[in-house]
Enzyme design. Structure first.
Site, mmCIF file in Angstrom:
data_model
loop_
_atom_site.group_PDB
_atom_site.id
_atom_site.type_symbol
_atom_site.label_atom_id
_atom_site.label_comp_id
_atom_site.label_asym_id
_atom_site.label_seq_id
_atom_site.Cartn_x
_atom_site.Cartn_y
_atom_site.Cartn_z
ATOM 1 N N GLU A 83 43.728 34.087 45.964
ATOM 2 C CA GLU A 83 45.124 34.637 45.251
ATOM 3 C C GLU A 83 45.780 33.840 44.350
ATOM 4 O OE1 GLU A 83 44.928 37.481 46.681
ATOM 5 O OE2 GLU A 83 44.004 37.263 48.162
ATOM 6 N N THR A 124 46.167 24.781 38.853
ATOM 7 C CA THR A 124 46.815 25.231 37.300
ATOM 8 C C THR A 124 47.577 24.258 37.242
ATOM 9 O OG1 THR A 124 48.490 27.151 37.339
ATOM 10 C CG2 THR A 124 48.160 26.703 39.448
ATOM 11 N N ASP A 125 47.960 24.746 35.697
ATOM 12 C CA ASP A 125 49.427 23.529 35.381
ATOM 13 C C ASP A 125 50.756 24.489 35.749
ATOM 14 O OD1 ASP A 125 49.197 26.135 34.163
ATOM 15 O OD2 ASP A 125 49.630 26.302 31.730
ATOM 16 N N GLU A 126 50.600 25.320 36.498
ATOM 17 C CA GLU A 126 52.014 26.423 36.814
ATOM 18 C C GLU A 126 52.849 25.358 38.263
ATOM 19 O OE1 GLU A 126 52.604 30.059 38.298
ATOM 20 O OE2 GLU A 126 50.969 31.121 36.377
ATOM 21 N N TYR A 150 52.675 31.549 44.606
ATOM 22 C CA TYR A 150 52.048 31.620 44.016
ATOM 23 C C TYR A 150 51.434 30.082 43.164
ATOM 24 C CZ TYR A 150 48.097 30.615 40.671
ATOM 25 O OH TYR A 150 47.084 30.148 40.101
ATOM 26 N N LYS A 154 49.646 27.139 45.927
ATOM 27 C CA LYS A 154 48.294 26.262 45.078
ATOM 28 C C LYS A 154 49.075 24.215 44.933
ATOM 29 C CE LYS A 154 45.033 27.046 42.523
ATOM 30 N NZ LYS A 154 44.035 27.528 43.089
HETATM 31 P P1 NAD Z 1 40.784 35.997 41.038
HETATM 32 O O1 NAD Z 1 41.579 36.334 41.042
HETATM 33 O O2 NAD Z 1 40.354 36.777 39.623
HETATM 34 O O3 NAD Z 1 39.479 34.839 41.583
HETATM 35 C C1 NAD Z 1 39.728 34.730 43.205
HETATM 36 C C2 NAD Z 1 38.595 34.924 43.883
HETATM 37 O O4 NAD Z 1 38.675 34.439 44.905
HETATM 38 C C3 NAD Z 1 37.775 36.923 43.863
HETATM 39 O O5 NAD Z 1 36.406 36.556 43.636
HETATM 40 C C4 NAD Z 1 38.341 37.030 45.225
HETATM 41 O O6 NAD Z 1 37.578 37.775 46.204
HETATM 42 C C5 NAD Z 1 38.097 34.911 46.019
HETATM 43 N N1 NAD Z 1 38.559 35.382 47.125
HETATM 44 C C6 NAD Z 1 39.556 34.994 48.094
HETATM 45 N N2 NAD Z 1 40.310 34.804 48.707
HETATM 46 C C7 NAD Z 1 39.171 35.353 49.124
HETATM 47 C C8 NAD Z 1 39.466 34.198 50.662
HETATM 48 N N3 NAD Z 1 39.751 33.737 51.230
HETATM 49 N N4 NAD Z 1 37.768 33.867 50.785
HETATM 50 C C9 NAD Z 1 37.323 33.506 49.964
HETATM 51 N N5 NAD Z 1 36.967 34.185 48.623
HETATM 52 C C10 NAD Z 1 37.843 34.456 48.275
HETATM 53 O O7 NAD Z 1 41.113 34.134 40.053
HETATM 54 P P2 NAD Z 1 40.914 33.318 38.686
HETATM 55 O O8 NAD Z 1 41.495 33.870 37.532
HETATM 56 O O9 NAD Z 1 39.642 33.227 38.772
HETATM 57 O O10 NAD Z 1 41.188 32.190 39.616
HETATM 58 C C11 NAD Z 1 40.410 30.767 40.328
HETATM 59 C C12 NAD Z 1 41.079 29.959 40.064
HETATM 60 O O11 NAD Z 1 41.591 29.173 39.105
HETATM 61 C C13 NAD Z 1 42.292 30.111 40.907
HETATM 62 O O12 NAD Z 1 41.913 28.709 42.306
HETATM 63 C C14 NAD Z 1 43.558 29.685 40.096
HETATM 64 O O13 NAD Z 1 44.395 29.619 40.970
HETATM 65 C C15 NAD Z 1 42.746 28.788 39.463
HETATM 66 N N6 NAD Z 1 43.337 28.827 37.903
HETATM 67 C C16 NAD Z 1 43.302 30.087 37.492
HETATM 68 C C17 NAD Z 1 43.764 30.093 35.624
HETATM 69 C C18 NAD Z 1 43.629 31.456 34.771
HETATM 70 O O14 NAD Z 1 44.932 31.868 33.860
HETATM 71 N N7 NAD Z 1 43.420 32.469 35.448
HETATM 72 C C19 NAD Z 1 44.531 29.154 35.266
HETATM 73 C C20 NAD Z 1 43.952 27.638 36.345
HETATM 74 C C21 NAD Z 1 43.957 28.293 37.325
HETATM 75 O O1 DAU Z 2 49.106 29.285 33.555
HETATM 76 C C1 DAU Z 2 47.837 29.192 34.676
HETATM 77 C C2 DAU Z 2 48.084 30.453 35.415
HETATM 78 O O2 DAU Z 2 48.019 31.686 34.778
HETATM 79 C C3 DAU Z 2 47.437 30.386 36.505
HETATM 80 O O3 DAU Z 2 47.194 29.808 37.372
HETATM 81 C C4 DAU Z 2 47.413 31.629 37.092
HETATM 82 O O4 DAU Z 2 46.412 32.130 37.511
HETATM 83 C C5 DAU Z 2 46.786 33.560 36.235
HETATM 84 O O5 DAU Z 2 46.979 34.194 36.842
HETATM 85 C C6 DAU Z 2 48.244 33.048 34.625
HETATM 86 O O6 DAU Z 2 49.057 33.091 35.081
HETATM 87 P P1 DAU Z 2 50.190 34.086 34.119
HETATM 88 O O7 DAU Z 2 51.367 35.301 35.012
HETATM 89 O O8 DAU Z 2 51.334 33.146 33.698
HETATM 90 O O9 DAU Z 2 49.377 34.994 33.515
HETATM 91 P P2 DAU Z 2 49.996 36.389 33.559
HETATM 92 O O10 DAU Z 2 48.651 36.753 33.297
HETATM 93 O O11 DAU Z 2 49.848 37.392 34.895
HETATM 94 O O12 DAU Z 2 51.155 36.370 32.282
HETATM 95 C C7 DAU Z 2 51.021 35.600 31.033
HETATM 96 C C8 DAU Z 2 52.401 35.983 30.638
HETATM 97 O O13 DAU Z 2 52.835 37.281 30.300
HETATM 98 C C9 DAU Z 2 53.499 35.641 30.995
HETATM 99 O O14 DAU Z 2 54.374 34.933 30.541
HETATM 100 C C10 DAU Z 2 54.045 36.857 31.875
HETATM 101 C C11 DAU Z 2 53.953 38.220 30.807
HETATM 102 N N1 DAU Z 2 53.603 39.187 30.610
HETATM 103 C C12 DAU Z 2 52.225 39.149 32.228
HETATM 104 C C13 DAU Z 2 52.065 40.786 32.415
HETATM 105 C C14 DAU Z 2 51.152 41.300 33.966
HETATM 106 C C15 DAU Z 2 53.949 40.600 30.262
HETATM 107 O O15 DAU Z 2 54.805 39.597 29.517
HETATM 108 N N2 DAU Z 2 53.419 41.332 30.839
HETATM 109 C C16 DAU Z 2 52.524 41.749 31.712
HETATM 110 O O16 DAU Z 2 51.841 42.776 32.355
#
Ligand code: NAD
Ligand code: DAU
Length: 337
Positions: A83, A124-126, A150, A154
């Protein structure tokens, strides 16, 4: 080589599978994904006839299923499933702990149970928390300080991965990456939400004063980094990956508006995210010095490519923005945009 990729129907996972099979066409990938709201098999449509790709719909928390899949000669697990949206974790945290912590544990146990299968955790960096404006970018030595449900889930998974390395000798690596963007990014996240809202003629909801800073990385650069870690990373180690893309949300929004020929009147400042981390920034020197990896795509280039992708793939995001998404949008933005 046979890979089990989890969460391969999501944003980064699907880009990873597409990247991997393009670069290593002889490898075999099993994609295990539960297809939550964020999973979308359309992201993998080009692989329909690929004999080296198999999709399994299932939950990573189902130990018997993952154990069976891994026992079928899997050489490497690349664990993306999670998630992933911070705002949703504020509405309800339970699924985050279940999938991100219990799911990781189920995979680690199955990897251990099958003779110690190589395991890479996408993190993640978070997990490092909040940086001040003057603070030095996060490194692999930064203390863990997750500040939302979240990132807490992680962080817990990262700790479990390391614990399985230290106690069971499981061959693990971890990558902690900054904010990704690019094709197939679910439009609940800032960049795809803002692009698609503008394509629909809607305003863009900016939280607080827009001064929060994120370090954006194009998704292919992230996945290339994961490739480098899989091929050259040291077992038991963590690698920070970043994009050289530090920018405030307001500056980023203005860049998107300019690239899409829209004015600042399209910005709607709305109530801030509770506990909104001010700044994330990654120092990726270790990956650069030890693996020879660095990001290649500038924010300008990546943003232009991404906007073009959303312009050319309307059907994809219009489908995604229908159904349950409408409920989420109403709840999150309360009629403000
Ligand atoms: P996303 O939400 O787009 O995709 C997540 C996927 O996992 C989906 O396809 C979902 O169906 C699947 N999933 C969720 N729960 C599951 C379960 N219980 N069993 C099997 N599949 C399940 O996420 P994303 O943005 O592609 O992120 C992927 C990974 O990268 C995550 O672990 C996230 O923490 C990490 N990450 C994301 C970012 C970012 O900026 N998006 C940055 C750093 C790390
Ligand atoms: O840093 C890595 C993380 O980046 C990942 O681990 C997460 O899975 C990914 O969702 C992302 O998290 P953020 O919370 O940083 O991403 P988001 O796109 O939700 O938000 C980026 C920035 O923009 C954050 O400072 C919140 C702001 N924001 C976000 C939304 C959705 C807004 O100002 N308005 C918005 O509607």
């Amino acid at each position: 080589m046979k890979l089990l990729v989890t969460g391969g129907a999501g944003f980064i996972g699907s880009n990873f599978i597409n990247y991997w099979l393009k670069n290593y066409p002889d490898d075999f990938i099993v994609n295990l994904d539960k297809l939550t709201y964020a999973g979308n098999l359309e992201n993998l449509k080009d692989l329909k006839n690929n004999q080296n790709y198999k999709f399994i719909k299932g939950d990573i928390c189902d130990f018997d299923l993952v154990n069976e899949l891994i026992s079928d000669k899997v050489d490497l697990i690349v664990h993306f499933a999670a998630e992933s949206h911070v705002d949703r974790s504020l509405m309800s945290s339970r699924d985050f702990v279940r999938t991100n912590v219990e799911g990781a544990l189920s995979l680690l146990d199955a990897a251990k149970n099958n003779g110690g299968v190589r395991f890479h955790h996408i993190s993640t960096d978070e997990v490092f928390g909040d940086l001040s404006l003057a603070g030095k970018a996060f490194t692999e030595k930064s203390p863990y300080n997750p500040r939302n449900p979240y990132s807490a889930s992680k962080a817990a998974a990262d700790h479990l991965v390391r614990a399985y390395y230290h106690t069971h000798g499981l061959p693990v690596t971890i990558s902690n990456c900054s904010n990704n963007y690019g094709p197939y990014h679910f439009p609940e996240k800032m960049i795809p939400l803002f692009i698609t809202n503008l394509l629909e003629g809607k305003r863009v909801p900016l939280y607080g004063d827009g001064k929060n800073i994120r370090d954006w990385i194009y998704v292919d650069d992230h996945n290339r980094g994961v490739d480098f870690i899989i091929k050259k990373g040291k077992i038991g180690e963590t690698y920070c990956l970043g994009g050289n893309g530090e920018i405030t949300n307001i500056e980023l929004t203005k860049k998107i508006l300019k690239l899409m020929d829209k004015g600042d009147e399209m910005i709607e400042f709305i109530e801030d995210r509770p506990g909104h981390d001010l700044r994330y920034a990654m120092d990726y020197s270790k990956a650069k010095n030890e693996l020879g990896w660095q990001p290649q795509i500038s924010l300008e280039q990546g943003l232009a490519q991404t906007i073009d992708w959303y312009k050319n793939n309307r059907q994809w995001w219009q489908n995604v923005k229908s159904g349950d998404y409408q409920e989420y949008y109403k709840k999150q933005y309360q009629g403000n945009v």
